[in-house]
Design a protein around this motif. Structure first.
Motif, PDB file in Angstrom:
ATOM      1  N   UNK A   7       0.844  -1.195   0.000  1.00 39.78           N
ATOM      2  CA  UNK A   7       0.000   0.000   0.000  1.00 39.78           C
ATOM      3  C   UNK A   7       0.883   1.251   0.000  1.00 39.78           C
ATOM      4  N   UNK A   8       0.449   2.273  -0.765  1.00 37.52           N
ATOM      5  CA  UNK A   8       1.237   3.510  -0.822  1.00 37.52           C
ATOM      6  C   UNK A   8       0.706   4.486   0.211  1.00 37.52           C
ATOM      7  N   UNK A   9       1.619   5.232   0.825  1.00 37.95           N
ATOM      8  CA  UNK A   9       1.269   6.071   1.972  1.00 37.95           C
ATOM      9  C   UNK A   9       0.513   7.339   1.547  1.00 37.95           C
ATOM     10  N   UNK A  10      -0.744   7.502   1.972  1.00 38.32           N
ATOM     11  CA  UNK A  10      -1.486   8.716   1.610  1.00 38.32           C
ATOM     12  C   UNK A  10      -0.858   9.972   2.214  1.00 38.32           C
ATOM     13  N   UNK A  11      -0.215   9.846   3.380  1.00 39.00           N
ATOM     14  CA  UNK A  11       0.322  11.039   4.044  1.00 39.00           C
ATOM     15  C   UNK A  11       1.442  11.697   3.235  1.00 39.00           C
ATOM     16  N   UNK A  12       2.106  10.907   2.378  1.00 36.21           N
ATOM     17  CA  UNK A  12       3.151  11.494   1.527  1.00 36.21           C
ATOM     18  C   UNK A  12       2.544  12.577   0.633  1.00 36.21           C
ATOM     19  N   UNK A  13       1.265  12.407   0.256  1.00 39.61           N
ATOM     20  CA  UNK A  13       0.615  13.422  -0.581  1.00 39.61           C
ATOM     21  C   UNK A  13      -0.168  14.432   0.251  1.00 39.61           C
ATOM     22  N   UNK A  14      -0.546  14.081   1.462  1.00 45.15           N
ATOM     23  CA  UNK A  14      -1.120  15.081   2.375  1.00 45.15           C
ATOM     24  C   UNK A  14      -0.053  16.151   2.665  1.00 45.15           C
ATOM     25  N   UNK A  15       1.198  15.713   2.833  1.00 46.19           N
ATOM     26  CA  UNK A  15       2.288  16.680   3.105  1.00 46.19           C
ATOM     27  C   UNK A  15       2.525  17.569   1.885  1.00 46.19           C
ATOM     28  N   UNK A  16       2.481  16.974   0.682  1.00 42.07           N
ATOM     29  CA  UNK A  16       2.634  17.794  -0.528  1.00 42.07           C
ATOM     30  C   UNK A  16       1.490  18.804  -0.614  1.00 42.07           C
ATOM     31  N   UNK A  17       0.277  18.361  -0.292  1.00 39.61           N
ATOM     32  CA  UNK A  17      -0.886  19.243  -0.338  1.00 39.61           C
ATOM     33  C   UNK A  17      -0.686  20.437   0.597  1.00 39.61           C
ATOM     34  N   UNK A  18      -0.223  20.162   1.803  1.00 42.62           N
ATOM     35  CA  UNK A  18       0.027  21.253   2.752  1.00 42.62           C
ATOM     36  C   UNK A  18       1.106  22.189   2.229  1.00 42.62           C
ATOM     37  N   UNK A  19       2.132  21.586   1.611  1.00 45.49           N
ATOM     38  CA  UNK A  19       3.219  22.413   1.082  1.00 45.49           C
ATOM     39  C   UNK A  19       2.690  23.352  -0.003  1.00 45.49           C
ATOM     40  N   UNK A  20       1.925  22.797  -0.953  1.00 44.17           N
ATOM     41  CA  UNK A  20       1.421  23.632  -2.050  1.00 44.17           C
ATOM     42  C   UNK A  20       0.476  24.720  -1.533  1.00 44.17           C
ATOM     43  N   UNK A  21      -0.340  24.386  -0.517  1.00 44.09           N
ATOM     44  CA  UNK A  21      -1.267  25.384   0.026  1.00 44.09           C
ATOM     45  C   UNK A  21      -0.483  26.532   0.671  1.00 44.09           C
ATOM     46  N   UNK A  22       0.649  26.193   1.295  1.00 47.69           N
ATOM     47  CA  UNK A  22       1.421  27.213   2.017  1.00 47.69           C
ATOM     48  C   UNK A  22       2.426  27.948   1.132  1.00 47.69           C
ATOM     49  N   UNK A  23       2.732  27.381  -0.053  1.00 46.00           N
ATOM     50  CA  UNK A  23       3.809  27.953  -0.884  1.00 46.00           C
ATOM     51  C   UNK A  23       3.385  28.122  -2.347  1.00 46.00           C
ATOM     52  N   UNK A  24       2.379  28.949  -2.602  1.00 46.30           N
ATOM     53  CA  UNK A  24       1.943  29.112  -4.001  1.00 46.30           C
ATOM     54  C   UNK A  24       3.032  29.741  -4.880  1.00 46.30           C
ATOM     55  N   UNK A  25       4.031  30.361  -4.243  1.00 48.11           N
ATOM     56  CA  UNK A  25       5.070  31.061  -5.004  1.00 48.11           C
ATOM     57  C   UNK A  25       6.062  30.140  -5.692  1.00 48.11           C
ATOM     58  N   UNK A  26       6.022  28.821  -5.437  1.00 45.87           N
ATOM     59  CA  UNK A  26       7.062  27.965  -6.019  1.00 45.87           C
ATOM     60  C   UNK A  26       6.968  27.897  -7.544  1.00 45.87           C
ATOM     61  N   UNK A  27       5.825  28.292  -8.102  1.00 41.76           N
ATOM     62  CA  UNK A  27       5.680  28.238  -9.560  1.00 41.76           C
ATOM     63  C   UNK A  27       6.023  29.581 -10.208  1.00 41.76           C
ATOM     64  N   UNK A  28       6.414  30.529  -9.403  1.00 38.99           N
ATOM     65  CA  UNK A  28       6.854  31.813  -9.952  1.00 38.99           C
ATOM     66  C   UNK A  28       5.718  32.675 -10.475  1.00 38.99           C
ATOM     67  N   UNK A  29       4.475  32.374 -10.074  1.00 37.85           N
ATOM     68  CA  UNK A  29       3.346  33.155 -10.609  1.00 37.85           C
ATOM     69  C   UNK A  29       3.379  34.574 -10.071  1.00 37.85           C
TER      70      UNK A  29
END
Ligand SMILES: Nc1ncnc2c1ncn2[C@@H]1O[C@H](COP(=O)(O)OP(=O)(O)OP(=O)(O)O)[C@@H](O)[C@H]1O
Ligand SMILES: N[C@@H](CCO)C(=O)O
Length: 324
Positions: A302-324
């Motif tokens: 089974x693949x760990x869902x929390x690995x993507x929960x952490x990515x989700x939190x990261x993206x929510x907190x860091x919209x600037x990573x895409x340089x928009x």
């Protein structure tokens, strides 16, 4: 492991005999992969020495009615020089055959290995290959809806229930509820669409050095927002496996590689933060559903869902990573 069905030597030799690829020399089950059974096949070839192929048996997760789309797409992309395996058609011209009640297909073997810790140069090549795929797929005449977009994630999350999510992590239900509300409200509707891969993780890319030699496993490909595929690939490549560490050098290289072939529009770049939250939600929802519903004695890891929960939190907190 991923050989769910035993195929005897006689059955395999008879199957290979239906293709103009020479005679069966060897067949080895491939351990990687979770959805289907795969074998590495070697044959005598038809004149220029031995040849290798991948034999895939579809084990139920892939809708057989959709195989003409997936296999036709491989041939379309291979014709346009994308590094994808060509389908080997049998002597009657069919791209897949049946063994008992299971569909099987023979595809070209491509050299290369999947990297687990990509370098920036490798990420740049992957970005460029993804953009090449998007350009080449634009005139593919068939289509397939993405059943793993907003409504699909919502269905999977509802299927987990708040208790199910809490059994994975006490804070997960709250995170998912908050994020789904934002993603549903802000999901773009007017960005360019085409056929996308939708699952371009490192294990679906074969590389030799810094070159991409194979893009494989197209069984989630579908018609959807092109920049969403960039976001999926970003989520898959730019973090440590557990999602705790973001690699900004990989992110910059992946996006630069992509834009070296297909520049993103201002609207696409502006949408990447929410598309990335959606991409993280896509893999969080399928992994959470599987985490709760896979029987303990199943063969799959089974693949760990929390690995993507952490990515989700990261993206929510860091919209600037895409340089928009
Ligand atoms: N065309 C190919 N050339 C070389 N190796 C291949 C090819 N296709 C598949 N493989 C090998 O077989 C393995 C399993 O393939 P694949 O990822 O398609 O399996 P799956 O069970 O369908 O996928 P998933 O685990 O993503 O659901 C790959 O990791 C790769 O090592
Ligand atoms: N690449 C997916 C599995 C296929 O959907 C994951 O890592 O969750």
């Amino acid at each position: 492991m991923a050989v769910y069905t035993q195929l005897g030597a006689e059955a395999l030799a008879a199957l290979i005999g239906e293709f103009s690829v020479g005679e069966l020399v060897s067949a080895k089950g491939i351990a990687e992969g979770v959805s289907n059974s795969n074998w590495l096949i070697e044959t005598t070839g038809t004149g220029s020495g031995p040849k290798r192929f991948i034999l895939t048996m579809f084990e139920g997760r892939t809708e057989v009615a959709e195989l003409p789309f997936f296999l036709g797409l491989l041939d379309h992309l291979a014709d346009k020089k994308c590094p994808v395996p060509r389908t080997i058609h049998d002597r009657t011209g069919a791209s897949f055959r049946w063994i008992d009640d299971k569909a099987v297909t023979l595809i070209e073997f491509l050299p290369g290995v999947s990297v687990s810790e990509p370098t920036a140069a490798q990420a740049r090549s992957v970005g460029a290959a993804l953009a090449g795929l998007h350009l080449a797929a634009a005139d593919f005449p068939q289509s397939r809806a993405n059943d793993l977009s907003l409504a699909g994630w919502r269905g999977l999350i509802d299927g987990c229930g708040a208790e199910g999510l809490a059994s994975i992590d006490p804070a997960l239900a709250g995170l998912v509820a908050r994020e789904m509300a934002v993603i549903e409200a802000e999901w773009p509707t007017d960005l360019p669409r085409s056929i996308i891969h939708a699952d371009l993780f490192p294990d679906n890319v074969l590389m030799l050095g810094e070159s991409v030699t194979g893009l494989i496993d197209f069984y989630f490909s579908c018609h959807d927002i092109i920049a969403y595929d960039v976001a999926v690939t970003h989520a898959a490549w730019c973090f440590s496996g557990d999602g705790r560490v973001f690699h900004s050098d990989i992110s910059e290289a992946l996006l630069a590689g992509y834009e070296s072939v297909r520049p993103l529009s201002y609207a696409e770049i502006a949408a990447l933060p929410v598309l990335a939250r959606g991409a993280a939600m896509r893999f969080l929802s399928t992994r959470a559903y599987d985490w709760i519903n896979t029987p303990p004695d199943a063969l799959v890891v089974k693949k760990d869902p929390m690995a993507f929960a952490r990515r989700l939190q990261f993206y929510a907190a860091n919209p600037g990573v895409f340089g928009a």
